[in-house]
Write an enzyme that holds these catalytic residues in place. Structure first.
Site, PDB file in Angstrom:
ATOM      1  N   ASP A 140     -11.196   2.445   3.896  1.00  0.00           N
ATOM      2  CA  ASP A 140     -11.617   1.045   3.734  1.00  0.00           C
ATOM      3  C   ASP A 140     -13.135   0.919   3.543  1.00  0.00           C
ATOM      4  OD1 ASP A 140      -9.507  -0.854   3.856  1.00  0.00           O
ATOM      5  OD2 ASP A 140      -9.235  -0.460   5.999  1.00  0.00           O
ATOM      6  N   GLN A 142      -4.771  -1.834   9.504  1.00  0.00           N
ATOM      7  CA  GLN A 142      -4.653  -3.143   8.847  1.00  0.00           C
ATOM      8  C   GLN A 142      -5.219  -4.246   9.743  1.00  0.00           C
ATOM      9  OE1 GLN A 142      -3.600  -3.527   5.691  1.00  0.00           O
ATOM     10  NE2 GLN A 142      -3.878  -5.727   5.747  1.00  0.00           N
ATOM     11  N   LYS A 186       0.840  -1.197   0.000  1.00  0.00           N
ATOM     12  CA  LYS A 186       0.000   0.000   0.000  1.00  0.00           C
ATOM     13  C   LYS A 186       0.876   1.247   0.000  1.00  0.00           C
ATOM     14  CE  LYS A 186      -3.751  -2.522   2.178  1.00  0.00           C
ATOM     15  NZ  LYS A 186      -4.551  -2.871   3.344  1.00  0.00           N
TER      16      LYS A 186
END
Ligand code: GUN
Length: 274
Positions: free
Chosen positions: A115, A92, A48
């Site tokens: 997200d 994460q 990422k």
């Protein structure tokens, strides 16, 4: 049979994001929080960061040791929520057991929730409002289907897996596009019968589940699974060699959904809300 080439499309999407970011007055800044020492998570977070660099998005990775408490993590998120320089926050997953994932997700400001996991974004999608962010994997999958002009409206779609990250949002997004959606999971009897009638199959399970002769002729099969087989080779949920000859479209592993997820996340990270 046509291969859904996620690698090539991801480069195109990333180029689009790069051009968009270059024109932005307020520059995006993505903060990724990694807790503990999960090796797979570390790789994902590095990917990422690399992708963000490539498209000109500022990114910061905050690494917290396993000893960090839930309270400390929540305080960190609150600090980032308040920080006007930070436009995106990603924690994460998975998190260590002593931290309640749901509390963490609830703490993230919906307008920084790249997200798309917070209740406000999930709820907006569910009631037919535009969320601030769509979850990256299903959004990337829809980009892939649209690139290949695969019809969704009025089609039968089967989603295998009901995670908050992929299965559930995928089903909602296909529903929003007017597909008839069935969600299958570990308690579904006769999954094979459901797959057989589906025009679109999205499998997000993490084990070989879509096998020979299970799929409808000329259907579209999207493989979200990625794991190593007993020989250490990267593979997906779909038995590619047996399934691919009879389908219309199929995504490979690797080179299908994986790169699209990252590109889709960067698309999200380039959005800046006031
Ligand atoms: N772990 C596996 N996939 C994801 C994802 O899309 N977002 C986050 N935050 N963690 C993940």
């Amino acid at each position: 049979m046509v291969i859904l080439d996620g690698k090539t499309l991801s480069l195109k999407v990333l180029e689009g994001v790069r051009e968009r970011v270059a024109k932005l007055e307020r520059k995006p800044h993505l903060v990724v929080i990694l807790v503990g020492d999960n090796p797979a998570s570390r790789i994902y977070v590095n990917n990422k960061k690399k992708a963000a660099e490539k498209v000109g998005i500022k990114s910061t990775v905050i690494e917290l040791g396993l000893e960090v408490t839930e309270t400390e993590l929540l305080a960190k998120i609150e600090e980032l929520n308040q920080d006007e320089d930070v436009t995106g926050i990603l924690v994460q997953l998975p998190l260590p057991e002593h931290i309640d994932k749901n509390k963490v997700v609830l703490a993230i400001s919906p307008k920084k929730d790249v997200d798309g996991f917070t209740p406000e974004n999930v709820g907006r999608l569910a009631i037919g409002l535009e969320p601030y962010f769509y979850p990256a994997t299903p959004q990337g999958i829809l980009m892939l289907l649209d690139e290949y002009n695969i019809p969704i409206e009025g089609k039968e779609a089967v989603v295998i897996g009901r995670s908050n990250i992929v299965g559930k949002p995928m089903a909602q997004m296909l529903l929003k596009r007017n597909a008839t959606v069935t969600i299958c999971h570990s308690f579904t009897p006769d999954i094979e019968d459901k797959i057989k009638t589906a025009d679109i199959v999205v499998s997000a399970v993490g084990k070989k589940i879509v096998r020979c002769k299970m799929v409808k002729k000329n259907s579209c099969v999207v493989d979200v699974g990625i794991f190593r087989d007993s020989n250490g080779k990267l593979t997906g949920d779909v038995d590619f060699d047996f399934v691919s000859p009879s389908v219309g479209f199929i995504s490979p592993v690797p080179g299908g959904v994986g790169p699209m997820t990252i590109a889709s996340l960067m698309f999200n990270a380039s959005k800046v809300y006031q």
